[in-house]
Design a protein around this motif. Structure first.
Motif, PDB file in Angstrom:
ATOM      1  N   UNK A  39       0.852  -1.188   0.000  1.00  0.00           N
ATOM      2  CA  UNK A  39       0.000   0.000   0.000  1.00  0.00           C
ATOM      3  C   UNK A  39       0.887   1.237   0.000  1.00  0.00           C
ATOM      4  N   UNK A  40       0.466   2.238  -0.729  1.00  0.00           N
ATOM      5  CA  UNK A  40       1.165   3.531  -0.735  1.00  0.00           C
ATOM      6  C   UNK A  40       0.194   4.550  -1.305  1.00  0.00           C
ATOM      7  N   UNK A  41       0.339   5.803  -0.889  1.00  0.00           N
ATOM      8  CA  UNK A  41      -0.615   6.818  -1.347  1.00  0.00           C
ATOM      9  C   UNK A  41      -0.500   7.125  -2.841  1.00  0.00           C
ATOM     10  N   UNK A  42      -1.584   7.640  -3.375  1.00  0.00           N
ATOM     11  CA  UNK A  42      -1.571   8.202  -4.728  1.00  0.00           C
ATOM     12  C   UNK A  42      -1.438   9.713  -4.565  1.00  0.00           C
ATOM     13  N   UNK A  43      -0.315  10.263  -5.026  1.00  0.00           N
ATOM     14  CA  UNK A  43      -0.128  11.712  -4.920  1.00  0.00           C
ATOM     15  C   UNK A  43      -0.358  12.348  -6.302  1.00  0.00           C
ATOM     16  N   UNK A  44      -0.722  13.640  -6.285  1.00  0.00           N
ATOM     17  CA  UNK A  44      -0.979  14.287  -7.574  1.00  0.00           C
ATOM     18  C   UNK A  44       0.118  15.279  -7.980  1.00  0.00           C
ATOM     19  N   UNK A  45       0.890  15.775  -6.998  1.00  0.00           N
ATOM     20  CA  UNK A  45       1.995  16.688  -7.319  1.00  0.00           C
ATOM     21  C   UNK A  45       3.262  16.249  -6.600  1.00  0.00           C
ATOM     22  N   UNK A  46       4.063  15.377  -7.168  1.00  0.00           N
ATOM     23  CA  UNK A  46       3.938  14.818  -8.513  1.00  0.00           C
ATOM     24  C   UNK A  46       2.923  13.675  -8.541  1.00  0.00           C
ATOM     25  N   UNK A  47       2.419  13.400  -9.730  1.00  0.00           N
ATOM     26  CA  UNK A  47       1.516  12.265  -9.930  1.00  0.00           C
ATOM     27  C   UNK A  47       2.401  11.012  -9.987  1.00  0.00           C
ATOM     28  N   UNK A  54       1.961   3.675  -8.485  1.00  0.00           N
ATOM     29  CA  UNK A  54       0.669   3.043  -8.833  1.00  0.00           C
ATOM     30  C   UNK A  54       0.902   1.762  -9.641  1.00  0.00           C
ATOM     31  N   UNK A  55       1.894   1.829 -10.541  1.00  0.00           N
ATOM     32  CA  UNK A  55       2.219   0.623 -11.331  1.00  0.00           C
ATOM     33  C   UNK A  55       2.635  -0.513 -10.405  1.00  0.00           C
ATOM     34  N   UNK A  56       3.458  -0.181  -9.420  1.00  0.00           N
ATOM     35  CA  UNK A  56       3.965  -1.216  -8.502  1.00  0.00           C
ATOM     36  C   UNK A  56       2.802  -1.825  -7.694  1.00  0.00           C
ATOM     37  N   UNK A  57       1.898  -0.959  -7.239  1.00  0.00           N
ATOM     38  CA  UNK A  57       0.757  -1.459  -6.448  1.00  0.00           C
ATOM     39  C   UNK A  57      -0.082  -2.429  -7.287  1.00  0.00           C
ATOM     40  N   UNK A  58      -0.380  -2.032  -8.519  1.00  0.00           N
ATOM     41  CA  UNK A  58      -1.214  -2.900  -9.378  1.00  0.00           C
ATOM     42  C   UNK A  58      -0.459  -4.198  -9.688  1.00  0.00           C
ATOM     43  N   UNK A  78      -4.828   4.239  -6.251  1.00  0.00           N
ATOM     44  CA  UNK A  78      -4.109   3.070  -6.766  1.00  0.00           C
ATOM     45  C   UNK A  78      -4.415   1.827  -5.943  1.00  0.00           C
ATOM     46  N   UNK A  79      -4.374   1.971  -4.615  1.00  0.00           N
ATOM     47  CA  UNK A  79      -4.615   0.825  -3.729  1.00  0.00           C
ATOM     48  C   UNK A  79      -6.065   0.338  -3.880  1.00  0.00           C
ATOM     49  N   UNK A  80      -7.015   1.277  -3.847  1.00  0.00           N
ATOM     50  CA  UNK A  80      -8.427   0.861  -3.930  1.00  0.00           C
ATOM     51  C   UNK A  80      -8.713   0.221  -5.293  1.00  0.00           C
ATOM     52  N   UNK A  81      -8.093   0.749  -6.353  1.00  0.00           N
ATOM     53  CA  UNK A  81      -8.307   0.162  -7.688  1.00  0.00           C
ATOM     54  C   UNK A  81      -7.732  -1.250  -7.753  1.00  0.00           C
ATOM     55  N   UNK A  82      -6.553  -1.446  -7.131  1.00  0.00           N
ATOM     56  CA  UNK A  82      -5.938  -2.784  -7.178  1.00  0.00           C
ATOM     57  C   UNK A  82      -6.830  -3.801  -6.483  1.00  0.00           C
ATOM     58  N   UNK A  83      -7.446  -3.396  -5.386  1.00  0.00           N
ATOM     59  CA  UNK A  83      -8.280  -4.339  -4.622  1.00  0.00           C
ATOM     60  C   UNK A  83      -9.658  -4.510  -5.285  1.00  0.00           C
ATOM     61  N   UNK A  84     -10.179  -3.453  -5.902  1.00  0.00           N
ATOM     62  CA  UNK A  84     -11.453  -3.593  -6.643  1.00  0.00           C
ATOM     63  C   UNK A  84     -11.250  -4.552  -7.810  1.00  0.00           C
ATOM     64  N   UNK A 120       3.805   7.905   4.257  1.00  0.00           N
ATOM     65  CA  UNK A 120       4.455   7.041   3.267  1.00  0.00           C
ATOM     66  C   UNK A 120       4.884   5.722   3.919  1.00  0.00           C
ATOM     67  N   UNK A 121       4.887   4.613   3.169  1.00  0.00           N
ATOM     68  CA  UNK A 121       5.362   3.359   3.752  1.00  0.00           C
ATOM     69  C   UNK A 121       6.830   3.471   4.159  1.00  0.00           C
ATOM     70  N   UNK A 122       7.212   2.741   5.231  1.00  0.00           N
ATOM     71  CA  UNK A 122       8.593   2.825   5.739  1.00  0.00           C
ATOM     72  C   UNK A 122       9.596   2.302   4.719  1.00  0.00           C
ATOM     73  N   UNK A 123       9.278   1.137   4.113  1.00  0.00           N
ATOM     74  CA  UNK A 123      10.193   0.552   3.127  1.00  0.00           C
ATOM     75  C   UNK A 123       9.713   0.911   1.739  1.00  0.00           C
ATOM     76  N   UNK A 124      10.628   1.174   0.806  1.00  0.00           N
ATOM     77  CA  UNK A 124      10.204   1.439  -0.574  1.00  0.00           C
ATOM     78  C   UNK A 124       9.484   0.214  -1.135  1.00  0.00           C
ATOM     79  N   UNK A 125       8.513   0.408  -2.025  1.00  0.00           N
ATOM     80  CA  UNK A 125       7.738  -0.732  -2.552  1.00  0.00           C
ATOM     81  C   UNK A 125       8.622  -1.636  -3.381  1.00  0.00           C
TER      82      UNK A 125
END
Ligand SMILES: NC(=O)c1ccc[n+]([C@@H]2O[C@H](COP(=O)([O-])OP(=O)(O)OC[C@H]3O[C@@H](n4cnc5c(N)ncnc54)[C@H](OP(=O)(O)O)[C@@H]3O)[C@@H](O)[C@H]2O)c1
Length: 264
Positions: free
Chosen positions: A94-102, A107-111, A154-160, A259-264
């Motif tokens: 899990x990690x947030x979806x930010x818009x600045x920067x997008x 998001x690719x990694x989460x999916x 990104x997270x909600x889309x991956x789980x949906x 942000x998650x502690x460890x990089x995805x």
């Protein structure tokens, strides 16, 4: 299908959190567990724990966003255990979806992990289950899959996506005597959620409690489990709310997401 001596269960994402708690709980019932994750040291520790608790454990390391690594790791586990009765596809990020920067790479990694990774795990066990004429495939999804949330797209889309993928598989595999369960937990206390403020996680549950609930659902071959019921109800109500309320409630997480502690 009861858990017990000789039951062969492959668990992905077993190095921490929910996966680790499930492995330990199954060990108490004397099951054989095949553990998969990336961090070898943590898997080695868990192998010891499982053996101390009366179970039998094997481990392999693999990054489940990599199809070849996943196929190899799981096929080696199947060889070690001489078969597989149940796959618990639990690994997720899990990690947030930010818009600045997008943050598209995130998001690719989460999916890749949460959706494609589960598909690769299914690929790795499917032929064995089809050949033996039985099996059970379980995916750990999330209540977050039922509503798109700001900062969590990104997270909600991956789980949906995972929910509907598993639903289709469930109907398709039932005539083959392969049972499919989708488990949708609310907030569980694990390394994934430790970056969040506890007061923002209602009905937060210990991983050990969640593991017991999940195992019971697997034994009952529950099609879709949403728990705890309070968070499940909250998510259903959230689905009916206008966007401006959700925007306000989630403003803190949207503007300054943990942000998650460890990089995805
Ligand atoms: N905690 C919650 O509140 C909550 C709520 C609903 C659903 N869930 C879901 O429950 C599942 C387990 O999460 P958790 O809370 O237990 O989190 P966690 O403690 O962070 O565990 C995630 C596990 O997935 C593994 N993993 C991550 N990326 C991987 C990759 N690319 N390849 C292989 N393994 C990978 C990690 O192991 P390595 O880093 O060693 O590879 C770790 O064992 C996830 O699918 C999550 O989305 C969690």
């Amino acid at each position: 299908m009861k858990f017990g001596l000789g039951q062969k269960v492959i668990i992905t994402g077993a190095s921490t959190g929910i996966g680790k708690a499930i492995a330990k709980e199954l060990a108490k019932a004397g099951a054989q567990v095949g553990l998969l994750a990336r961090r070898k040291e943590l898997l080695l520790e868990l192998v010891n724990d499982v053996q101390t608790l009366g179970g039998k454990a094997f481990y392999k390391t693999a990054d489940i966003s990599n199809r070849q690594e996943t196929l190899l790791g799981i096929s080696e586990l199947i060889n070690c255990m001489n078969g597989v009765d149940i796959l618990i596809a639990n690994a997720g990020v899990g990690a947030p979806t930010t818009i600045q920067p997008f943050n598209v790479e995130t998001q690719e990694k989460i999916i890749k992990v949460n959706l494609l990774g589960v598909i690769y795990c299914i690929e790795a066990v499917l032929q064995t289950m089809l050949d033996s004429g039985k099996g059970q495939i379980v995916a750990i999804s999330s209540l977050a899959g039922f509503k798109g949330l700001p900062g969590e797209s990104g997270y909600t889309a991956s789980k949906a996506g995972l929910n509907t993928f598993m639903e289709g598989m469930r109907i398709q595999l039932r005539p083959k005597n392969i049972f499919v369960s989708t488990i949708c937990p609310g907030f569980i206390k694990t390394p994934m959620t430790e970056v969040n403020d506890e007061k923002d996680m209602p009905w937060l549950m210990e991983a050990e409690t969640a593991a017991k609930i999940i195992i019971k659902a697997i034994q009952r071959k529950t099609k879709v489990l949403r728990f705890p019921w309070q968070t499940s109800l909250l998510m259903r109500i959230t689905g009916l709310l206008p966007d401006w309320i959700i925007e306000r409630v989630m403003k803190k997480y949207n503007d300054n997401p943990p942000m998650p502690k460890n990089p995805l």
